[in-house]
Enzyme design. Structure first.
Site, PDB file in Angstrom:
ATOM      1  N   ASP A 154       0.806  -1.372 -13.753  1.00 28.40           N
ATOM      2  CA  ASP A 154      -0.726  -1.910 -13.653  1.00 28.40           C
ATOM      3  C   ASP A 154      -0.508  -4.046 -13.755  1.00 28.40           C
ATOM      4  OD1 ASP A 154       0.510  -2.946 -16.390  1.00 28.40           O
ATOM      5  OD2 ASP A 154      -0.645  -2.274 -16.910  1.00 28.40           O
ATOM      6  N   TYR A 186       5.215  14.382  -8.325  1.00 25.65           N
ATOM      7  CA  TYR A 186       4.059  15.008  -6.750  1.00 25.65           C
ATOM      8  C   TYR A 186       5.015  16.015  -7.122  1.00 25.65           C
ATOM      9  CZ  TYR A 186       2.333  12.068  -4.510  1.00 25.65           C
ATOM     10  OH  TYR A 186       0.716  10.887  -3.590  1.00 25.65           O
ATOM     11  N   LYS A 229       6.564   2.014 -15.855  1.00 29.48           N
ATOM     12  CA  LYS A 229       5.143   1.998 -17.202  1.00 29.48           C
ATOM     13  C   LYS A 229       6.221   2.786 -17.867  1.00 29.48           C
ATOM     14  CE  LYS A 229       1.083   1.280 -18.810  1.00 29.48           C
ATOM     15  NZ  LYS A 229       0.605   0.809 -18.861  1.00 29.48           N
ATOM     16  N   ASP A 262      -0.924   1.630  -0.446  1.00 32.53           N
ATOM     17  CA  ASP A 262      -1.736   1.859   0.173  1.00 32.53           C
ATOM     18  C   ASP A 262      -2.944   0.326  -0.715  1.00 32.53           C
ATOM     19  OD1 ASP A 262      -2.180   4.542   0.690  1.00 32.53           O
ATOM     20  OD2 ASP A 262      -4.350   4.900   0.586  1.00 32.53           O
ATOM     21  N   ASP A 293       3.153   5.825  -3.880  1.00 33.29           N
ATOM     22  CA  ASP A 293       2.234   5.851  -3.154  1.00 33.29           C
ATOM     23  C   ASP A 293       0.869   5.041  -3.160  1.00 33.29           C
ATOM     24  OD1 ASP A 293      -0.052   7.613  -1.792  1.00 33.29           O
ATOM     25  OD2 ASP A 293      -0.539   8.611  -3.587  1.00 33.29           O
TER      26      ASP A 293
HETATM   27  C1  IPM Z   1       0.677   8.950   1.043  1.00 31.36           C
HETATM   28  C2  IPM Z   1      -0.438  10.231   1.483  1.00 31.36           C
HETATM   29  C3  IPM Z   1       0.777  11.546   0.634  1.00 31.36           C
HETATM   30  C4  IPM Z   1       0.771  11.465  -0.634  1.00 31.36           C
HETATM   31  C5  IPM Z   1      -0.558  12.960   1.276  1.00 31.36           C
HETATM   32  C6  IPM Z   1      -1.282  13.366   2.050  1.00 31.36           C
HETATM   33  C7  IPM Z   1       0.062  13.622   0.191  1.00 31.36           C
HETATM   34  O1  IPM Z   1      -1.108   9.716   0.343  1.00 31.36           O
HETATM   35  O2  IPM Z   1       1.967   9.698   2.425  1.00 31.36           O
HETATM   36  O3  IPM Z   1       1.025   8.369   1.128  1.00 31.36           O
HETATM   37  O4  IPM Z   1       0.306  11.650  -1.282  1.00 31.36           O
HETATM   38  O5  IPM Z   1       2.593  10.978  -0.136  1.00 31.36           O
HETATM   39 MG    MG Z   2      -0.452   7.855  -0.069  1.00 35.40          MG
END
Ligand code: IPM
Ligand code: MG
Length: 354
Positions: free
Chosen positions: A221, A138, A189, A249, A245
């Site tokens: 993975d 990042y 990884k 999700d 990240d």
């Molecule tokens: C998160 C989001 C952010 C990230 C984006 C909006 C930059 O996806 O907080 O998980 O990638 O960290």
């Molecule tokens: Mg995110």
């Protein structure tokens, strides 16, 4: 206590408004909060030509904690990267040194049926994903786009972690595990990446200081697969910025909806920024459809981690559970037989349950 409130874009304003109602209701019980709002993301770009204006950053620096909504919108996607809304959240994380990102993924018993996975797979699941937040690909330099000799373009980013960056997040991971079921799974990884090789070595070294914690290592993975196969095997997961990240999700869907997952991003002194893990959802913005619970639960994390108000945090979490038990659902978690409510009604219901 000074709270900087940065609602941002899309559904950000609606969901943050609900969390503020909840905090105001607690204020009636003697919690003294000084709340100041500022624009951030696309809203700040529109107002000041900068997604993270100096005044917003100053307010965030001066506050004891920051409550953040979401940023982003299709109308900003063509802007140069430095002006895009996402730079605001990345900038706040970096400027404030918020390296430890806690993303708890816990299934409310009432929402077991809302998950796309079978109830017996997710029921009772309680995972804490600890994501490193200020390093990795990042922020790694060099990065950019360049023209190659053959005339085609090439994009490049750099994945990198220093030993000290790995060590401090590893310590945070072990400390978190000590307060829970004492199991830490470090995700990397290492079979392919040098960054991950160092990550695994440093985490293994740090483990010597925490003999009571059971440490395991997993390739990312495999971790993505194991989260769907048997999520209950995990207690605390510690991982780098990009893997965290993605995995967070994924883990959110085990709980029924990404609209349920709060987060805390802490610096070395537990000053924190609190935000739902979901984005600004421009497609449903302004329609009273968004689920405000991730933001309300983020406010509860703020009470717990930055303001040392454990009792108030417990009350907010219990109020959310009670509202779910009563059958109230926003569209994202709605099932036949439940009562569908909008963003504001959900906020009101949590206040009433308090
Ligand atoms: C998160 C989001 C952010 C990230 C984006 C909006 C930059 O996806 O907080 O998980 O990638 O960290
Ligand atoms: Mg995110």
């Amino acid at each position: 206590m000074k709270i900087a409130v940065l609602p941002g874009d899309g559904i950000g304003t609606e969901i943050v408004a609900q969390a503020l109602k909840v905090l105001e209701a607690l204020a009636g019980d003697g919690l003294r909060l000084e709340i100041e709002q500022a624009p951030v993301g696309g809203a700040a770009y529109d107002a000041a030509g900068d997604p993270l204006p100096p005044a917003t950053l100053k307010l965030a620096r001066a506050a004891d904690a920051i409550l953040f909504g979401a940023v982003g919108g299709w109308q900003y996607d063509q802007l140069p990267r430095a002006k895009r809304p996402e730079q605001a959240i990345l900038g706040l994380r970096k400027e404030l040194g918020l390296f430890a990102n806690l993303r708890p993924a816990k299934v409310f018993p009432e929402l077991v049926e809302a998950s796309t996975l079978r109830p017996e797979v997710v029921s009772g699941m309680d995972i804490l994903i600890l994501r490193e937040l200020t390093g990795d690909i990042y922020f790694g330099q060099p990065r950019g786009m360049r023209r190659l000799d053959n005339g085609e373009r090439e994009g490049f980013d750099t994945m990198r972690y220093s030993e000290s960056e790995i060590r401090r997040i590893a310590h945070a991971g072990f400390r978190a595990a000590m307060k829970r079921a004492k199991k830490l799974c470090s995700v990397d990884k290492c079979n392919v990446l040098e960054t991950s090789q160092l990550w695994r070595e440093v985490v293994t070294e740090v483990a010597r200081e925490y003999p009571s914690v059971e440490l395991s290592h997993m390739y990312v993975d495999n971790a993505a697969m194991q989260l769907l196969r048997d999520p209950k095997q995990f207690d605390v997961i510690v991982t780098g910025n990009m893997f965290g990240d993605i995995l967070s999700d994924e883990a959110s869907m085990l709980t029924g909806s990404i609209g349920m997952l709060p987060s805390a991003s802490l610096d070395a002194n537990n000053k924190g920024l609190y935000e739902p893990i979901h984005g600004s959802a421009p497609d449903i913005a302004g329609k009273n459809l968004a689920n405000p619970l991730a933001t309300i639960l983020s406010a509860a994390m703020m009470l717990r981690y930055s303001l040392n108000q454990d009792r108030a945090a417990d009350r907010v979490e219990a109020a959310v559970a009670r509202v779910l038990a009563r059958g109230l659902r926003t569209a994202d978690i709605h099932k036949p037989g439940m009562q569908q409510v909008g963003t504001a009604q959900m906020g009101d219901a949590v206040v009433a349950a308090l």
